[in-house]
Enzyme design. Structure first.
Site, PDB file in Angstrom:
ATOM      1  N   TYR A   1       0.824  -1.212   0.000  1.00 52.53           N
ATOM      2  CA  TYR A   1       0.000   0.000   0.000  1.00 52.53           C
ATOM      3  C   TYR A   1       0.855   1.258   0.000  1.00 52.53           C
ATOM      4  O   TYR A   1       2.072   1.197   0.204  1.00 52.53           O
ATOM      5  CB  TYR A   1      -0.965  -0.018   1.200  1.00 52.53           C
ATOM      6  CG  TYR A   1      -0.327   0.361   2.527  1.00 52.53           C
ATOM      7  CD1 TYR A   1       0.497  -0.528   3.210  1.00 52.53           C
ATOM      8  CD2 TYR A   1      -0.548   1.613   3.103  1.00 52.53           C
ATOM      9  CE1 TYR A   1       1.073  -0.182   4.421  1.00 52.53           C
ATOM     10  CE2 TYR A   1       0.021   1.968   4.313  1.00 52.53           C
ATOM     11  CZ  TYR A   1       0.833   1.065   4.966  1.00 52.53           C
ATOM     12  OH  TYR A   1       1.413   1.415   6.162  1.00 52.53           O
TER      13      TYR A   1
ATOM     14  N   LYS B   1       6.396  -1.847   2.183  1.00 53.29           N
ATOM     15  CA  LYS B   1       5.173  -1.277   2.765  1.00 53.29           C
ATOM     16  C   LYS B   1       4.022  -2.272   2.592  1.00 53.29           C
ATOM     17  O   LYS B   1       3.116  -2.094   1.772  1.00 53.29           O
ATOM     18  CB  LYS B   1       4.867   0.078   2.111  1.00 53.29           C
ATOM     19  CG  LYS B   1       4.074   1.009   2.997  1.00 53.29           C
ATOM     20  CD  LYS B   1       4.198   2.438   2.522  1.00 53.29           C
ATOM     21  CE  LYS B   1       3.214   3.389   3.178  1.00 53.29           C
ATOM     22  NZ  LYS B   1       3.265   3.455   4.627  1.00 53.29           N
TER      23      LYS B   1
ATOM     24  N   LEU C   1      10.993   1.641   7.180  1.00 56.01           N
ATOM     25  CA  LEU C   1      10.415   2.018   5.893  1.00 56.01           C
ATOM     26  C   LEU C   1      11.211   3.230   5.397  1.00 56.01           C
ATOM     27  O   LEU C   1      11.466   4.144   6.181  1.00 56.01           O
ATOM     28  CB  LEU C   1       8.942   2.405   6.067  1.00 56.01           C
ATOM     29  CG  LEU C   1       8.254   2.744   4.747  1.00 56.01           C
ATOM     30  CD1 LEU C   1       7.839   1.464   4.031  1.00 56.01           C
ATOM     31  CD2 LEU C   1       7.028   3.613   4.978  1.00 56.01           C
TER      32      LEU C   1
HETATM   33  N1  PDD Z   1       2.792   5.348   7.253  1.00 56.22           N
HETATM   34  N2  PDD Z   1       7.414   4.279   8.967  1.00 56.22           N
HETATM   35  C1  PDD Z   1       6.314   3.506   8.885  1.00 56.22           C
HETATM   36  C2  PDD Z   1       6.318   2.172   9.532  1.00 56.22           C
HETATM   37  C3  PDD Z   1       5.182   3.982   8.200  1.00 56.22           C
HETATM   38  O1  PDD Z   1       4.077   3.212   8.104  1.00 56.22           O
HETATM   39  C4  PDD Z   1       5.200   5.282   7.625  1.00 56.22           C
HETATM   40  C5  PDD Z   1       4.037   5.837   6.866  1.00 56.22           C
HETATM   41  C6  PDD Z   1       6.377   6.045   7.754  1.00 56.22           C
HETATM   42  C7  PDD Z   1       6.506   7.409   7.147  1.00 56.22           C
HETATM   43  O2  PDD Z   1       6.614   7.320   5.753  1.00 56.22           O
HETATM   44  P1  PDD Z   1       6.185   8.511   4.789  1.00 56.22           P
HETATM   45  O3  PDD Z   1       6.955   9.696   5.214  1.00 56.22           O
HETATM   46  O4  PDD Z   1       6.594   8.038   3.432  1.00 56.22           O
HETATM   47  O5  PDD Z   1       4.720   8.677   4.961  1.00 56.22           O
HETATM   48  C8  PDD Z   1       7.474   5.502   8.415  1.00 56.22           C
HETATM   49  C9  PDD Z   1       1.596   5.629   6.475  1.00 56.22           C
HETATM   50  C10 PDD Z   1       1.298   7.070   6.373  1.00 56.22           C
HETATM   51  C11 PDD Z   1       0.448   4.795   6.995  1.00 56.22           C
HETATM   52  O6  PDD Z   1       0.697   3.638   7.299  1.00 56.22           O
HETATM   53  O7  PDD Z   1      -0.680   5.289   7.076  1.00 56.22           O
END
Ligand code: PDD
Length: 284
Positions: free
Chosen positions: A37, A147, A203
């Site tokens: 996702y 992800k 991530l």
């Molecule tokens: N989450 N680390 C994890 C485990 C995450 O799930 C996310 C993002 C991030 C931050 O990544 P980014 O800056 O690319 O949004 C770091 C999303 C927003 C979610 O699961 O809803």
């Protein structure tokens, strides 16, 4: 939080009222959590860092052998924003391996299931917040760079955090801070910003990349090095980054039921990063 469903979703090639979109009980996303996702932020009707998010989606799909090019998704994201009629929001994308009789191995000749929708989200005021987090064991797998929609460890941890009255976890793996349940973690020590290096234990956050570039452009020293839990009491500032939390300052970290105060106000490094971040998202 009063969450609502989007009116419409893009599901397997067409826009549908969300009540009309139904997934098979044999979808491997539903049965096995076998999917990838993405969440893309939209500021003032403009998707932000869309290419980077779609790039990470492609890498994730490739890593798990789901054959879907994601080429058409760029236009679908823009359509979703138009249709959702919201100035600020999020676009959610999910691609699963598809529908097949249940097996652990990949089935042959299966079409991926694709879901995409936009919904309003209020980003305002993140820069004024000072949130508490809880230190939690990082019980996730060793491919956190993917992800995956299988988020059980993140869900359990974040639910426990919420029950304890805080918004987010800071995960610890073998004595080192990795990241949050849905955010990246930054710690400031002696004026230098530390964040866990990319690899299989975090991530590769898109917001994380932006913050690192901002720090480098602003002349704030930044090191992509893991920070030891034992050194947390020496932290001057800490903040979380992510698509849903932007750049949010951490006030305290709960460790074994005791609060370790990081800062009673947002620190100067956090402020400078936030100001530059807001400038970028305002100038879209
Ligand atoms: N989450 N680390 C994890 C485990 C995450 O799930 C996310 C993002 C991030 C931050 O990544 P980014 O800056 O690319 O949004 C770091 C999303 C927003 C979610 O699961 O809803």
């Amino acid at each position: 939080m009063n969450k609502t469903y989007p009116k419409e979703v893009f599901f397997n090639g067409e826009w549908l009222p969300s009540q009309a979109a139904a997934v098979s009980v044999f979808d491997r996303g539903f049965m096995l959590g076998d999917g990838i996702y993405e969440v893309i932020p939209v500021y003032g009707r403009q998707p932000f860092t869309m290419e980077a998010h779609l790039g990470r989606l492609r890498e994730g799909l490739h890593a798990v052998g789901i054959h879907y090019t994601a080429n058409g998704l760029l236009d679908r994201v823009k359509e979703a924003v138009e249709r959702a009629e919201c100035a600020d929001g999020l676009v959610y994308i999910q691609v699963t391996r598809g529908v097949a009789p249940r097996t652990h191995y990949f089935p042959e000749g299966v079409e991926p299931t694709v879901l995409l929708y936009a919904y309003p989200f209020n980003f305002e005021g993140f820069e004024k917040k000072l949130v508490d987090v809880v230190l939690s064991p990082d019980l996730r797998w060793h491919r956190c760079d993917i992800k995956s929609i299988s988020l059980m460890a993140n869900v359990l941890a974040n639910n426990a955090a919420r029950q304890a009255g805080v918004v987010e976890n800071v995960f610890e793996r073998e004595g080192w801070i990795t990241e949050g349940s849905h955010t990246s973690v930054f710690l400031v020590h002696n004026g230098t910003i530390y964040t866990h290096p990319k690899g299989q234990h975090i991530l590769p956050g898109i917001t994380r990349d932006i913050v690192i570039s901002i720090a480098r452009e602003t002349g704030i020293p930044v090191r992509e090095e893991a920070f030891a839990v034992a050194d947390l009491p020496r932290v001057e500032e800490a903040f979380l980054t992510g698509t849903t939390m932007q750049v949010t300052a951490i006030g305290g970290i709960w460790i074994n039921g005791r609060k370790s105060v990081v800062s009673t106000d947002r620190g100067p490094v956090t402020r400078r990063i936030q100001e530059a971040f807001i400038k970028q998202t305002n100038s879209l």
